[in-house]
Design an enzyme around this catalytic site. Sequence first.
Site, PDB file in Angstrom:
ATOM      1  CD1 TRP A  32     -12.513  13.072  -4.615  1.00  0.00           C
ATOM      2  CD2 TRP A  32     -13.616  14.456  -3.226  1.00  0.00           C
ATOM      3  NE1 TRP A  32     -12.112  14.351  -4.884  1.00  0.00           N
ATOM      4  CE2 TRP A  32     -12.766  15.213  -4.046  1.00  0.00           C
ATOM      5  CE3 TRP A  32     -14.396  15.110  -2.279  1.00  0.00           C
ATOM      6  CZ2 TRP A  32     -12.673  16.599  -3.945  1.00  0.00           C
ATOM      7  CZ3 TRP A  32     -14.312  16.470  -2.179  1.00  0.00           C
ATOM      8  CH2 TRP A  32     -13.459  17.216  -3.000  1.00  0.00           C
ATOM      9  CG  ASP A  49      -9.403  11.552   9.026  1.00  0.00           C
ATOM     10  OD1 ASP A  49      -9.789  12.207   8.032  1.00  0.00           O
ATOM     11  OD2 ASP A  49      -8.214  11.554   9.409  1.00  0.00           O
ATOM     12  CD  GLU A  99     -13.831  14.418   2.313  1.00  0.00           C
ATOM     13  OE1 GLU A  99     -13.442  15.200   1.445  1.00  0.00           O
ATOM     14  OE2 GLU A  99     -14.948  13.865   2.305  1.00  0.00           O
ATOM     15  CD  GLU A 108     -10.916  23.720   3.245  1.00  0.00           C
ATOM     16  OE1 GLU A 108      -9.998  23.887   2.402  1.00  0.00           O
ATOM     17  OE2 GLU A 108     -11.700  22.752   3.209  1.00  0.00           O
TER      18      GLU A 108
HETATM   19  C1  BGC Z   1     -12.412  18.613   4.472  1.00  0.00           C
HETATM   20  C2  BGC Z   1     -13.703  17.940   4.906  1.00  0.00           C
HETATM   21  C3  BGC Z   1     -14.892  18.744   4.424  1.00  0.00           C
HETATM   22  C4  BGC Z   1     -14.791  19.051   2.942  1.00  0.00           C
HETATM   23  C5  BGC Z   1     -15.861  20.022   2.476  1.00  0.00           C
HETATM   24  C6  BGC Z   1     -12.441  18.783   2.965  1.00  0.00           C
HETATM   25  O1  BGC Z   1     -11.269  19.384   2.560  1.00  0.00           O
HETATM   26  O2  BGC Z   1     -11.302  17.818   4.850  1.00  0.00           O
HETATM   27  O3  BGC Z   1     -13.755  17.882   6.308  1.00  0.00           O
HETATM   28  O4  BGC Z   1     -16.070  18.040   4.703  1.00  0.00           O
HETATM   29  O5  BGC Z   1     -13.540  19.611   2.643  1.00  0.00           O
HETATM   30  O6  BGC Z   1     -15.874  21.182   3.240  1.00  0.00           O
END
Ligand code: BGC
Length: 357
Positions: A101, A150, A153, A304
């Site tokens: 990743w 960013d 990611e 999330e």
């Molecule tokens: C998000 C990141 C986060 C990660 C773990 C990803 O999908 O874009 O900001 O750090 O998930 O929560």
Amino acid sequence: MSATATVARLWDVSLEVIARAQTPAGGLLAALDYPTYRYVWVRDGSFIAEAARVAGRRDLAAAFHAFVARSVLDLARGREPGSLTLPARFEADGRPDESGWPNFQLDGYGLWLWALGRQAQGQGLGPTERLAARTAAAYLARRWPDPCFDPWEEGGATRPTATLAASVAGLHAAHGLLGPGPWSEALEAARADLRAVGSREGRLTKDVDGDAGVDAATLWAIAPLEVLSADDPVATGTLAAVERQLGAPAVHRHLGDTYYGGGAWPLLSALWGLGALRLGDPGRAAAALGWIRAAATNEGYLPEQTAEGLLDPASLAPWEAERGPVATPLVWSHAMFILLAHALGVVSPQAPERPDA
Ligand code: BGC
């Protein structure tokens, strides 16, 4: 259940979720029951540690800071400082994640130094944390202007403004923790860069010098990082642009988001509420808290994202097929909820402060 009782229960469940996310080595996993996120993100963990601290669990925060400190020092041992690259996430035991990743994300180390600075207030730093803070601060002082992935990611070839804001917060914390050093000059330069970004559109843009769109991650510059002052028109402009383009209290990440259909994120609603509160609008902060409360499952778990107002509905099913349902509970959703509820003063830490681990 009354609104107050629901918030109090969500606070308790949030602390339980955070405690369950802590690995024996002290790391904080990003999610429970979502295998894709079985890693310790430095970004997520720094906010989670700060939430634990404000909620009276300094012990839990201290164990996380010790975890990051050990992991950073392990990576730096025997290396030329100039060749060091710190990863975005670690395995549960502290080894860097090498799954492929995108790993070059600078925001995590700015956020870590910021959270460590908060934890150290009034009680200083242990020797391991101090050495690791020097290493991370020197790293950030060298690398802060570099393009990187960013906070979502994504990207990789540009300089994200949210990352720049996190660097300012981290370099500022380093100056406070360690005294003057290379991080102090870097802080001045990074601050000037952030001011230049704000003066271009009267608000923070997604990228420093690329995409001039809006990204909700830039809200953290207003609060909790407080790198923009409350009377800065750029703070007002950023909050207003997020509301206009990305919604409120159901806040989306950015207009191009297709991940799980591009829904609204509870943690971003909390950042919006924290920003509004800092700019003097408790009504909006309360609206954010209400929306987050409603986003919780019956068990009190925060996802999330929610499927409210999907930006790209057609891309929901493919993500669900690949990874299963949206990560729930997502630990930094719970952390941001705690930071908002604490700032609003609607729940105060019940537990007496526990001694550091
Ligand atoms: C998000 C990141 C986060 C990660 C773990 C990803 O999908 O874009 O900001 O750090 O998930 O929560």
